[in-house]
Motif scaffolding. Structure first.
Motif, PDB file in Angstrom:
ATOM      1  N   LYS A 440      -1.289  11.786  -9.684  1.00 25.83           N
ATOM      2  CA  LYS A 440      -1.349  10.697  -8.886  1.00 25.83           C
ATOM      3  C   LYS A 440      -2.190   9.589  -9.333  1.00 25.83           C
ATOM      4  O   LYS A 440      -2.947   9.497 -10.231  1.00 25.83           O
ATOM      5  CB  LYS A 440      -2.179  11.400  -7.468  1.00 25.83           C
ATOM      6  CG  LYS A 440      -2.283  10.204  -6.210  1.00 25.83           C
ATOM      7  CD  LYS A 440      -3.170  10.830  -5.227  1.00 25.83           C
ATOM      8  CE  LYS A 440      -3.293   9.795  -4.259  1.00 25.83           C
ATOM      9  NZ  LYS A 440      -3.979  10.036  -2.968  1.00 25.83           N
ATOM     10  N   GLN A 441      -1.612   8.291  -8.772  1.00 27.91           N
ATOM     11  CA  GLN A 441      -2.473   7.112  -8.972  1.00 27.91           C
ATOM     12  C   GLN A 441      -2.855   6.320  -7.726  1.00 27.91           C
ATOM     13  O   GLN A 441      -1.847   6.316  -6.825  1.00 27.91           O
ATOM     14  CB  GLN A 441      -1.656   6.007  -9.913  1.00 27.91           C
ATOM     15  CG  GLN A 441      -2.621   4.869 -10.090  1.00 27.91           C
ATOM     16  CD  GLN A 441      -2.026   3.855 -11.101  1.00 27.91           C
ATOM     17  OE1 GLN A 441      -1.378   2.887 -10.759  1.00 27.91           O
ATOM     18  NE2 GLN A 441      -2.325   3.837 -12.352  1.00 27.91           N
ATOM     19  N   GLN A 442      -4.142   6.239  -7.586  1.00 24.08           N
ATOM     20  CA  GLN A 442      -4.490   5.776  -6.186  1.00 24.08           C
ATOM     21  C   GLN A 442      -3.455   4.482  -5.704  1.00 24.08           C
ATOM     22  O   GLN A 442      -3.594   3.577  -6.398  1.00 24.08           O
ATOM     23  CB  GLN A 442      -5.962   5.052  -6.234  1.00 24.08           C
ATOM     24  CG  GLN A 442      -6.634   4.917  -4.882  1.00 24.08           C
ATOM     25  CD  GLN A 442      -6.516   6.232  -3.806  1.00 24.08           C
ATOM     26  OE1 GLN A 442      -6.764   7.267  -4.244  1.00 24.08           O
ATOM     27  NE2 GLN A 442      -6.343   5.880  -2.709  1.00 24.08           N
ATOM     28  N   PRO A 443      -2.883   4.509  -4.670  1.00 30.52           N
ATOM     29  CA  PRO A 443      -2.160   3.481  -4.051  1.00 30.52           C
ATOM     30  C   PRO A 443      -3.028   2.532  -3.671  1.00 30.52           C
ATOM     31  O   PRO A 443      -3.959   2.596  -2.853  1.00 30.52           O
ATOM     32  CB  PRO A 443      -1.222   4.013  -3.050  1.00 30.52           C
ATOM     33  CG  PRO A 443      -1.938   5.271  -2.473  1.00 30.52           C
ATOM     34  CD  PRO A 443      -2.710   5.945  -3.727  1.00 30.52           C
ATOM     35  N   VAL A 444      -2.733   1.140  -3.951  1.00 27.34           N
ATOM     36  CA  VAL A 444      -3.310  -0.088  -3.607  1.00 27.34           C
ATOM     37  C   VAL A 444      -2.402  -0.965  -3.094  1.00 27.34           C
ATOM     38  O   VAL A 444      -1.716  -1.665  -3.970  1.00 27.34           O
ATOM     39  CB  VAL A 444      -4.129  -0.734  -4.863  1.00 27.34           C
ATOM     40  CG1 VAL A 444      -4.977  -1.809  -4.487  1.00 27.34           C
ATOM     41  CG2 VAL A 444      -5.024   0.433  -5.534  1.00 27.34           C
ATOM     42  N   PRO A 445      -2.054  -1.036  -1.795  1.00 25.03           N
ATOM     43  CA  PRO A 445      -0.983  -1.874  -1.196  1.00 25.03           C
ATOM     44  C   PRO A 445      -1.124  -3.277  -1.576  1.00 25.03           C
ATOM     45  O   PRO A 445      -2.524  -3.863  -1.469  1.00 25.03           O
ATOM     46  CB  PRO A 445      -1.206  -1.688   0.141  1.00 25.03           C
ATOM     47  CG  PRO A 445      -1.485  -0.271   0.349  1.00 25.03           C
ATOM     48  CD  PRO A 445      -2.644  -0.161  -0.756  1.00 25.03           C
ATOM     49  N   GLY A 446      -0.224  -4.027  -2.065  1.00 26.50           N
ATOM     50  CA  GLY A 446      -0.305  -5.557  -2.306  1.00 26.50           C
ATOM     51  C   GLY A 446      -1.038  -5.834  -3.550  1.00 26.50           C
ATOM     52  O   GLY A 446      -1.030  -7.034  -3.937  1.00 26.50           O
ATOM     53  N   TYR A 447      -1.332  -4.746  -4.546  1.00 23.76           N
ATOM     54  CA  TYR A 447      -1.937  -5.139  -5.812  1.00 23.76           C
ATOM     55  C   TYR A 447      -0.934  -4.985  -6.911  1.00 23.76           C
ATOM     56  O   TYR A 447      -0.268  -4.062  -6.929  1.00 23.76           O
ATOM     57  CB  TYR A 447      -3.126  -4.098  -5.976  1.00 23.76           C
ATOM     58  CG  TYR A 447      -3.879  -4.194  -7.324  1.00 23.76           C
ATOM     59  CD1 TYR A 447      -4.580  -5.392  -7.794  1.00 23.76           C
ATOM     60  CD2 TYR A 447      -3.542  -3.227  -8.302  1.00 23.76           C
ATOM     61  CE1 TYR A 447      -5.049  -5.482  -8.920  1.00 23.76           C
ATOM     62  CE2 TYR A 447      -4.345  -3.304  -9.479  1.00 23.76           C
ATOM     63  CZ  TYR A 447      -4.936  -4.299  -9.723  1.00 23.76           C
ATOM     64  OH  TYR A 447      -5.481  -4.399 -11.174  1.00 23.76           O
TER      65      TYR A 447
END
Length: 720
Positions: A440-447
């Motif tokens: 997993k990679q931590q999701p960061v919306p818009g980044y």
């Protein structure tokens, strides 16, 4: 007393602002109080009376409320910016996210969040064909919870409460019972409760006044826990509770008489032993007993000053990480299962003066070691055949460390990786085949990470020592000496501030701000000596390093001289206070969260929670040498008639680590002596402790507030 209250009310009345009148900062009366050291030294403390252990004194509460009202008035014009920052920050959080599941005793454990809710749901799924970490994450993403068993829904537990935190939970060895520790005040005084996972029944057994540390014995009925002293909050006694029996009859297992030691309990890697570990800043001791019959605990090696060790058991032996025999950066040794003395220790992984050994994990066919060299972290794999392997990294500044590896019977090693531009990522590495897979990679919306650049630079401090600095900025930044800089550090307790991804910081970067982490002495980024050179009678190095980093970054064009912000919290708040006194001209604005600023008075009072554990970090001011040294840098004692930077100071009324009255007194004194015109704001969370408000999103309201204050002071345009 009534007249004093009337006077205080008059002094702290905030006039209704007119269109052309700024809010008036609160004032508070002085009540001189003499603080005397055992050897006769005396100091007058005008604001000592702001201390109220019960948090009920009307005049004290009125002052804190007046400061909050003043902060509200000062921040009113920045409310639109604060709201935008908050929306940006929470917009980078995937609201219905879940952690990477890990397997333990035939179940997969994880936590998940539901959209719009502040607290996690702790859950598990039964192992079986097709069930693994990736499959469970896919099910969670799809909202498929049919096969899930909820352990704790913290949203339900926190309902109607201003604060709630689950400190630790533990499932019994037979997978049927749950013990968990909850805190609904924020003072880190927990209460243990029990639940039957098959029926959902919550048992009447309730154990208050404890630390969040629980361990089951093999009988699935006996729970070991650590009881706190109700005043000092020190971990003082290990007790055991048998389900269904009165808590008042719980048996005392061990009591620590030296109040400079912290205490914790656990089970070994192979689950054969229950352990009781005690440690001070400079010494450790571990006791062990069979988990199948934990009636008598044996000391693994008697404590000795300046000898630290921690131990785990697997493969029929103890593996011990220690600094014994001059191993400043620590080494690994082994000992037989019945060991009782250091004479039985045998060196295994030798000491390396260039490599700091930080952690290790034992597996059936290998051992994983987390270490530091050159200010960066590495993971080394030690195989049973004597061969070694390092896990690779792809960036110049990053953070890497062991992840949750609950079971030793595997050839897959989990580790975490992050950098100032790379969100937290969990990998599995097959130590036999070399195959690596991303879980997993931590999701960061818009980044978009390609829009940002991270680098590592070195700064020479005034004594010639080179200080590592991690930097991140938005692509397109030019080192022309015009930008704003936000510099962060901690620098105490040997705690390393590694360059990991920080979602809220993106809002600074998008506005052209450069973000820097100064890896100053007092941390452990460069090994144990880095820590030793930033504590006790060398503490001034910590402050010098921070200032020297600032001056070097400005000189190198990373920032304009008048556009530097600084931030630190807790012991990092002490850093802010000392730097504000010693180099106020170098900073435009500072943020000090829960700052430890009244060093001498606090350390002279062993009744204040956790004080006695800190003597080997700061010194014992009952001894004149330490008293005089601490007095030279103590922020509260060195506030002077000079112009200070703009300041945003935050605290929690129920903080158990840095009591609220330290920053309250500090701000009151700053208001008396500050000759400048920059604003000083003091925000007290009346229902929070050391970590601020509970909940996933509430703390970002606080962060957005001081970010707005900082950006305004730095003259940063709001448009990203």
């Amino acid at each position: 007393m009534k007249s004093s209250l009337l006077l205080l009310a008059t002094l702290m009345t905030l006039p209704t602002p007119h269109a052309d009148a700024a809010p008036t900062p609160p004032d508070v009366e002085r009540r001189p109080h003499v603080v005397e050291a055992p050897f006769g030294a005396k100091r007058t403390d005008d604001y000592y009376w702001l201390r109220d252990d019960d948090r009920k004194d009307e005049a004290m509460v009125a002052y804190l409320q007046a400061e909050n009202a003043y902060a509200d008035a000062q921040m009113a014009r920045l409310k639109p910016l604060q709201d935008r920052l908050y929306e940006e920050i929470v917009g980078r959080i995937k609201q219905d996210d879940s952690s990477v599941p890990f397997r333990d005793h035939g179940w997969w454990y994880y936590s998940r969040y539901e959209a719009g809710k502040d607290y996690p749901v702790y859950a598990r799924r039964k192992d079986g064909p097709g069930v693994d970490a990736i499959a469970i994450q896919a099910a969670n993403e799809a909202g498929d919870f049919a096969a899930e068993q909820v352990l704790l829904d913290v949203n339900v537990l926190a309902a109607g409460k201003d604060y709630f935190s689950v400190g630790e939970y533990e499932v019994s060895p037979d997978n049927t019972l749950l013990a968990w520790a909850g805190d609904d005040v924020g003072r880190r005084q927990y209460t243990i409760r029990f639940r039957n996972l098959a029926t959902g029944e919550v048992y009447p057994d309730t154990i208050p006044g404890v630390s969040p540390n629980v361990v089951w014995a093999d009988d699935n009925r006996t729970l070991f826990y650590v009881e706190n002293d109700p005043e000092t909050l020190l971990t003082v006694r290990v007790k055991k509770h048998v389900l269904g029996t009165p808590v008042e009859q719980d048996v005392l297992v061990y009591e620590e008489e030296d109040d400079s030691f912290y205490m914790g309990i656990g089970r070994t890697r192979d689950e054969k032993f229950i352990t009781i570990g005690v440690e001070s800043t400079v010494s450790s001791e571990l006791r062990y007993a069979p988990a199948s019959d934990p009636r008598e605990f044996t000391v693994l090696a008697p404590r000795q000053r300046d000898v630290e060790y921690d131990a785990d058991h697997h493969g029929g032996r103890w593996v011990i990480r220690t600094n014994a025999d001059g191993a400043t950066n620590f080494k690994l040794v082994t000992a037989p299962s019945d060991a009782t003395s250091r004479r039985q220790w045998q060196d295994w992984l030798p000491h390396d003066p260039e490599v700091f050994l930080e952690e290790y994990e034992l597996f059936d066919g290998f051992t994983a070691v987390g270490e530091r060299s050159g200010g960066l972290e590495r993971v080394r794999i030690l195989r049973a055949d004597g061969s070694q392997q390092y896990v690779s990294a792809d960036e110049p500044a990053y953070s890497m460390g062991l992840s949750v590896n609950a079971e030793p019977h595997t050839q897959w090693l989990r580790y975490g990786y992050t950098s100032l531009t790379t969100p937290a990522t969990t990998y599995e590495l097959n130590v036999l085949t070399g195959e690596r897979r991303q879980l997993k990679q931590q999701p960061v919306p818009g980044y978009n990470p390609s829009q940002y650049v991270t680098e590592r630079v070195w700064v020479e401090a005034r004594d010639g020592v080179r200080i590592p600095v991690s930097l991140v900025y938005r692509k397109g930044f030019t080192k022309d000496g015009t930008a704003a800089l936000f510099q962060y550090a901690y620098g105490s307790y040997g705690i390393s501030m590694d360059p990991g991804f920080n979602g809220p910081v993106v809002s600074l970067l998008d506005r052209g701000v450069v973000y820097a982490i100064a890896h100053i002495r007092g941390g452990q980024e460069m090994g144990r000596k880095w820590y030793e050179d930033g504590k006790l009678l060398k503490k001034q190095n910590t402050f010098n390093d921070f200032v020297d980093v600032t001056r070097a970054l400005v000189a190198q064009g990373y920032a304009a001289p008048g556009r530097v912000a600084a931030m630190g919290g807790s012991a990092g708040g002490l850093l802010m206070g000392a730097v504000a006194n010693q180099a106020p001209q170098d900073y435009k604005v500072m943020v000090a969260q829960v700052p430890f600023v009244d060093v001498v008075t606090t350390m002279l009072d062993p009744s204040i929670p956790l004080t006695t554990n800190e003597y080997d970090e700061w010194g014992n001011p009952e001894q004149q040498e330490y008293y005089e040294y601490m007095l030279k840098y103590s922020p509260y004692d060195n506030v002077a008639a000079q112009a200070y930077p703009a300041m945003f100071v935050g605290t929690g009324l129920w903080d158990s680590q840095v009591q609220y009255w330290e920053p309250a007194k500090w701000v009151a004194k700053l208001r008396d002596l500050d000759t400048g015109s920059a604003p000083i704001l003091f925000r007290t969370n009346m229902d929070a402790g050391h970590g601020g408000k509970s909940g996933r999103f509430r703390r970002f309201r606080e962060q957005a507030e001081y970010y707005a204050f900082v950006l305004d002071q730095l003259g940063v345009a709001d448009a990203p």
